[in-house]
Structures are given as C-alpha cells and as structure tokens.
Design an enzyme around this catalytic site. Structure first.
Site, PDB file in Angstrom:
ATOM      1  CB  CYS B  83      -0.960  -0.023   1.189  1.00 23.27           C
ATOM      2  SG  CYS B  83      -2.265   1.201   1.063  1.00 23.27           S
ATOM      3  CG  HIS B 194      -4.418  -3.334   2.569  1.00 30.60           C
ATOM      4  ND1 HIS B 194      -3.485  -2.869   3.450  1.00 30.60           N
ATOM      5  CD2 HIS B 194      -4.958  -2.240   1.992  1.00 30.60           C
ATOM      6  CE1 HIS B 194      -3.460  -1.550   3.428  1.00 30.60           C
ATOM      7  NE2 HIS B 194      -4.346  -1.147   2.544  1.00 30.60           N
ATOM      8  CD  GLU B 196      -2.608  -6.102   5.173  1.00 34.00           C
ATOM      9  OE1 GLU B 196      -2.011  -6.453   4.132  1.00 34.00           O
ATOM     10  OE2 GLU B 196      -2.870  -4.913   5.444  1.00 34.00           O
TER      11      GLU B 196
END
Lengths: 256, 217
Positions: B83, B194, B196
């Site tokens: 990001c 992202h 994650e």
C-alpha cells in the site's frame, strides 16, 4: 467494472456475545462471535461488521478482545461500530485488529470528530453510520438522521449530512433505513439512490433485507457499493455464497 | 529459522499484517513488528507497510530514524512494500500538494481524480477505490505462485503508482484506468492492495514471501 460489489454480514454483539440468534446447524456455540465470523469468512464474506450494542462503557474492552480473537483467524476487513466516541476508542479497536470503525452518534454530537479521526487514522478506516428515517410530514424524498437506535430525532437532513460527512473525511457511508430495519421488506431504495447521488464515497446499504433479491436490488436500483445484512445469514436461510451466486446471476460482479 | 521484520513507523495498524504472517510463515520463523533500524537490518526479510497520507508517511519514517534502514533493506533483502509502502518507493506523490518520496524507482504517484468516470461505459467511479478488485499478473514471479492471474485482492486507496519504467510492472488492476498495482524488481516486490486482508489469495502471497529468497526466478 472490475471492482466487485461487497456482501457484508453484520453481527450484533452484546458484552462479547452475538445476539439476535444465529442458527447454523453445525456450529458449536451460536453466540460465539469468533466462530460465527469464521463461518462467514469461509463462506466468502467480503467484510464483516460488528455492532457493539453493549450499553455500559466498562464493557468496551470486551469488544476489543472479540476483535482481537477474530482478527487472528479471519483475513478480510473487519469493521466495528457502536460506542465509538473518542480517538482513543478508535485507536484501541484498530490496535486490536479492526480495519475500520463506524461512527454514528458521536458524529452527530460533534461532527468535527469525524474530521479529526480521518486526519489521525486516515479516511480508509472511518465509516460514518447514518440511521435514516423518512419524515412523513416533510416533502417526499426527505429523510432525517436519527440516533440512539432510531429513537432520537436530530432534525438533520440525511443528504446534507452525507455530503458533510464525506467532506469531513468519511471513507465510506453505512446507511441504515430505520423504517425498514427488521421488517425484511427490502432496502429503502429511494433513500439509497438519493444518498448515492449525493456523495462520491462508497455506500453500504443496510436495513430491511429479507431475501437475496433484496441484495440485488440494493446494488442495481439503490446504487450501493456494498450490501449489509444480518438475519438472512444468521438464521441459516442463505449462505453468503448463495447470496453471491444470486448477485452474479443478475450480472453483478462479485468476488468468487 | 528465519526472521521477518515488519517496519513499524506509526503509519497504520500492523496487527493484521502480523496476524496473517503468523498464520502462513514457516513454523519456527520469528515475526517481528519493529521500529528499530538495527532489527530491520538484522532481519532476513522485510515488510514495509503503510496507510495514511504520503506526507505523514515520509515524516514518520524520518522521525523514527528508519529511512536509511528502509533504503538498505530495499537494496539487500527480500523486501515487500504494501500500500503506502509501495507508493513511497517512487520519486514523488501528488498527495498533499506534492511530496518528495524515497525515489528508489523513477515515477510518480498520481490521484485517480475527484469524480472519475469509467472510460469504457461512462459510469461514475467512487474514490477511494475500495473493495475487491482483480490483479492481472503481467509476468511470472515467485510471489505469484499458486495465485491465479485475475485473482481478487482487497484495495483501499485514492492514489496509484505510475512507474516510468514499465518493465517494473508485475501486475495491473483496472479502475478508472489500468494502473500498476504490483511492481517487482530483483529482491523487491511491492503491491498496492492489502494481502493481509485478501483472504486466500493474500495469504498465499504472504506465504510465498515468507519463503522467498529474493531472486526473480
């Protein structure tokens, strides 16, 4: 459009337990938010929202513990709303593993709070939740902002409020029709359309979903970027994957 | 047993990155969330995350004395930018009225526009670009192993990376325009979304990174 429309199951959590009965046939504990969130994650939920309906502030930490446990197992965005009143509340929830917080009453009490929160943590994690109710005695197409679960009128026009919140840095708006919430009659599509046309931030439609067709309407007619629903998933009537299949069938792009 | 450092410079919540890595890293690996430059330089692999505004990002990086460690890790270790951690690798960002970034790659970070439209059908596109979008892999890379080209990842951003050298591009995403959502060069891989928070595809990417030797093969 390559960006998928999102389906967001919502869980009401009171003192660390999911309320409004969740009925999965093969779930051990229907009140455990971690187990239920995990179930929705496995079904392909795009995000999960937790609404903390705990009344007392002493139990505020309970929600942070729930988020912590969920975030260790569920790898999609998590939003927490309910009782978010200070920058410290936000910091605690984000540190616990929340990706976004939803601000409602505190924004009405002091709109600058939203600007401060966005400046501090970034718009990407600030959702402004708006409880909207049609005001019958006003001109058609007028909705007012309500707080305290729809019990307290503010006299604020929803569309003006939406624009103001977007201007203050809300990254997203979660709009719930208090007229439809719990009725299972479908979203207030006129409300969603009106908000969608007023702002350029993503809109999450909420309130009134009773079947999968309602989710489809929320996107195609209401213009929502995401649809939030609780009971249709909790009672095991539909899985998130069935909801996605239905949306895809109607030509809506979803994540497989 | 390897050590993986997640650089903490007070730009966003790293708990999710840490959680996801704990889930997928080889058993026994140490996952370290750290703002200590020495610890970054001692790690075998480095993740450079980030959320928020470019100006704050650059300021905090310097305030924490981490700029040199980031540059060094970028040069020498398997390095994953995520990001804002991708954006600040470029020379300059349009955000906050123009911000000088790390300048590790030639190119700019550009805004999608205030009320952009889809050039294909004229429909209105909202900003931020938020939600699940496709990443089309433009070349083979060890970090793409086990992930289909076109798999969806979770994005939330209003600015995108526009590298001068298109050879750096390893993945593209379509929003307003086809933009560079992944770049890769030697020991560096950087991605706008992202991982994650991107369910199976994202976990796979992180699992691949936790095993990556930093070679492009």
């Amino acid at each position: 459009m390559a960006l998928a429309k999102r389906i967001i199951p919502c869980l009401d959590v009171d003192a660390g337990r999911v309320v409004k009965g969740v009925r999965f046939v093969d779930i051990r504990d229907a009140g455990d938010p971690v187990e239920i969130a995990r179930r929705y994650y496995e079904q392909g939920a795009d995000e999960i929202t937790f609404l903390d309906i705990t009344a007392s502030s002493e139990e505020r930490d309970t929600m942070a513990h729930v988020v912590e446990a969920v975030a260790a197992q569920v790898f999609i965005p998590l939003t927490v709303g309910g009782g978010v009143r200070t920058l410290e509340d936000i910091r605690r929830l984000l540190n616990a593993g929340a990706d976004k917080v939803a601000i409602n009453t505190a924004a009405v009490a002091r709109p600058e709070f939203v600007a401060e929160a966005a400046a501090r943590f970034g718009s990407q994690c600030i959702v402004v939740a708006i409880d909207a109710k049609k005001v019958a005695f006003e001109a058609p197409g007028r909705w007012d902002v309500f707080t305290h679960g729809g019990r307290r009128a503010t006299g604020i026009d929803v569309l003006e409020w939406s624009q103001r919140m977007a201007a203050y840095g809300a990254g997203e708006l979660l709009v719930t029709s208090m007229d439809r919430d719990g009725t299972r009659e479908g979203f207030d599509l006129a409300l969603m359309q009106a908000v969608n046309e007023s702002v350029n931030v993503p809109l999450i439609a909420s309130g009134g979903v009773g079947n999968l067709q309602h989710l489809v309407e929320g996107v195609l007619e209401g213009g929502a970027d995401a649809v939030l629903a609780a009971s249709i998933f909790h009672f095991g009537e539909y899985t998130v994957s069935e909801a996605k299949a239905c949306m895809a069938f109607h030509g809506i792009e979803v994540r497989d | 047993m390897a050590e993986l450092a997640i650089i903490d410079y007070a730009m966003g919540n790293l708990r999710s990155v840490e959680n996801a890595l704990r889930q997928v890293a080889p058993p026994g690996d140490r996952i370290l969330v750290t703002s200590d430059p020495e610890a970054v330089l001692a790690a075998d692999r480095v993740i450079f995350p980030g959320q928020g505004a470019a100006r704050d990002c650059m300021r905090e990086l310097r305030a924490h004395g981490l700029e040199e460690a980031v540059r060094e890790a970028f040069r020498t270790k398997p390095f994953l930018g995520v990001c804002m951690g991708m954006q600040v690798l470029m020379e300059r960002s349009e955000e906050n009225g123009g911000i000088e970034c790390l300048g590790l790659y030639a190119g700019e970070v550009r805004h999608f526009g205030e009320s952009p439209r889809d050039p294909r059908d004229g429909s209105r596109l909202k900003i931020p670009h938020m939600g699940w979008n496709r990443v089309e892999q433009t070349r083979v890379h060890p970090l793409w192993r086990g992930i289909e080209s076109g798999a969806r990842f979770y994005f939330v951003h209003s600015y995108y990376v526009d590298p001068t050298d298109h050879v750096l591009i390893a993945g593209t995403t379509n929003y307003v325009l086809p933009f560079c959502s992944t770049l890769a060069h030697e020991n560096v891989f950087a991605i706008q979304c992202h991982p994650e928070k991107s369910a199976e595809a994202g976990l796979r990417l992180l699992a691949n990174f936790a095993r990556w030797d930093g070679s492009a093969g």
